[in-house]
Design a protein around this motif. Structure first.
Motif, mmCIF file in Angstrom:
data_model
loop_
_atom_site.group_PDB
_atom_site.id
_atom_site.type_symbol
_atom_site.label_atom_id
_atom_site.label_comp_id
_atom_site.label_asym_id
_atom_site.label_seq_id
_atom_site.Cartn_x
_atom_site.Cartn_y
_atom_site.Cartn_z
ATOM 1 N N SER A 157 0.842 -1.198 0.000
ATOM 2 C CA SER A 157 0.000 0.000 0.000
ATOM 3 C C SER A 157 0.874 1.243 0.000
ATOM 4 C CB SER A 157 -0.912 0.014 1.234
ATOM 5 O OG SER A 157 -0.154 0.246 2.406
ATOM 6 N N ASN A 158 0.239 2.356 -0.326
ATOM 7 C CA ASN A 158 0.886 3.658 -0.255
ATOM 8 C C ASN A 158 0.304 4.364 0.970
ATOM 9 O OD1 ASN A 158 1.541 6.347 -0.441
ATOM 10 N ND2 ASN A 158 1.084 6.542 -2.606
ATOM 11 N N PRO A 159 1.042 4.402 2.077
ATOM 12 C CA PRO A 159 0.471 4.930 3.317
ATOM 13 C C PRO A 159 0.074 6.403 3.257
ATOM 14 C CG PRO A 159 2.796 4.370 3.608
ATOM 15 C CD PRO A 159 2.402 3.913 2.245
ATOM 16 N N VAL A 160 0.509 7.125 2.253
ATOM 17 C CA VAL A 160 0.092 8.514 2.100
ATOM 18 C C VAL A 160 -1.371 8.576 1.659
ATOM 19 C CG1 VAL A 160 0.472 10.626 0.768
ATOM 20 C CG2 VAL A 160 2.425 9.301 1.587
ATOM 21 N N MET A 161 -1.773 7.631 0.794
ATOM 22 C CA MET A 161 -3.116 7.659 0.205
ATOM 23 C C MET A 161 -4.019 6.516 0.654
ATOM 24 S SD MET A 161 -2.095 8.543 -3.737
ATOM 25 C CE MET A 161 -3.754 8.247 -4.261
ATOM 26 N N GLU A 162 -3.431 5.449 1.192
ATOM 27 C CA GLU A 162 -4.207 4.245 1.466
ATOM 28 C C GLU A 162 -4.076 3.785 2.908
ATOM 29 O OE1 GLU A 162 -3.999 1.920 -2.774
ATOM 30 O OE2 GLU A 162 -2.174 1.917 -1.565
ATOM 31 N N ASP A 163 -5.130 3.138 3.380
ATOM 32 C CA ASP A 163 -5.117 2.445 4.662
ATOM 33 C C ASP A 163 -4.960 0.963 4.385
ATOM 34 O OD1 ASP A 163 -5.592 4.710 6.314
ATOM 35 O OD2 ASP A 163 -7.738 4.603 5.890
ATOM 36 N N ALA A 164 -4.276 0.271 5.267
ATOM 37 C CA ALA A 164 -4.119 -1.177 5.118
ATOM 38 C C ALA A 164 -4.497 -1.840 6.435
ATOM 39 C CB ALA A 164 -2.684 -1.533 4.741
ATOM 40 N N ARG A 165 -5.300 -2.891 6.319
ATOM 41 C CA ARG A 165 -5.710 -3.664 7.490
ATOM 42 C C ARG A 165 -5.243 -5.097 7.282
ATOM 43 N NH1 ARG A 165 -10.334 -6.729 8.322
ATOM 44 N NH2 ARG A 165 -11.319 -5.837 6.471
ATOM 45 N N VAL A 166 -4.627 -5.675 8.299
ATOM 46 C CA VAL A 166 -4.066 -7.019 8.205
ATOM 47 C C VAL A 166 -4.910 -7.978 9.037
ATOM 48 C CG1 VAL A 166 -2.046 -8.458 8.682
ATOM 49 C CG2 VAL A 166 -1.736 -6.115 7.864
#
Length: 92
Positions: A68-77
């Motif tokens: 993911s791109n943490p500037v534009m996206e959220d990521a859930r694991v």
């Protein structure tokens, strides 16, 4: 131990989602007029093996630095332990 890792990536709420907007318009044209707020993301699945703490750390790192791109996206694991195959299933 072996784990199934799922990484859900979505645009941050403050980022416009043109793909989601396109899907929303298509659904409206198909008669689904009660659907709003469509956001499109991605799901990445992988299998990791090792100790749970190390797998969790590796999965979080991959989610935020590669997937993911943490500037534009959220990521859930999400991590789920995979049960070892029985001897019958493994063909033993």
């Amino acid at each position: 131990m072996t784990y199934l890792v799922r990484v859900f990536v979505s645009l941050k709420p403050s980022i416009l989602d043109p793909q989601g907007r396109t899907v929303e318009r298509a659904l409206d044209h198909l008669g689904h007029t009660n659907v709003t707020g469509v956001r499109v993301g991605k799901l990445v699945e992988m299998t990791l093996s090792g100790e749970r703490e190390a797998v969790e750390a590796q999965a979080r790192e991959l989610a935020t630095t590669v997937l993911s791109n943490p500037v534009m996206e959220d990521a859930r694991v999400e991590i789920t332990e995979i049960a070892p195959a029985s001897p019958v299933e493994a063909g033993a």
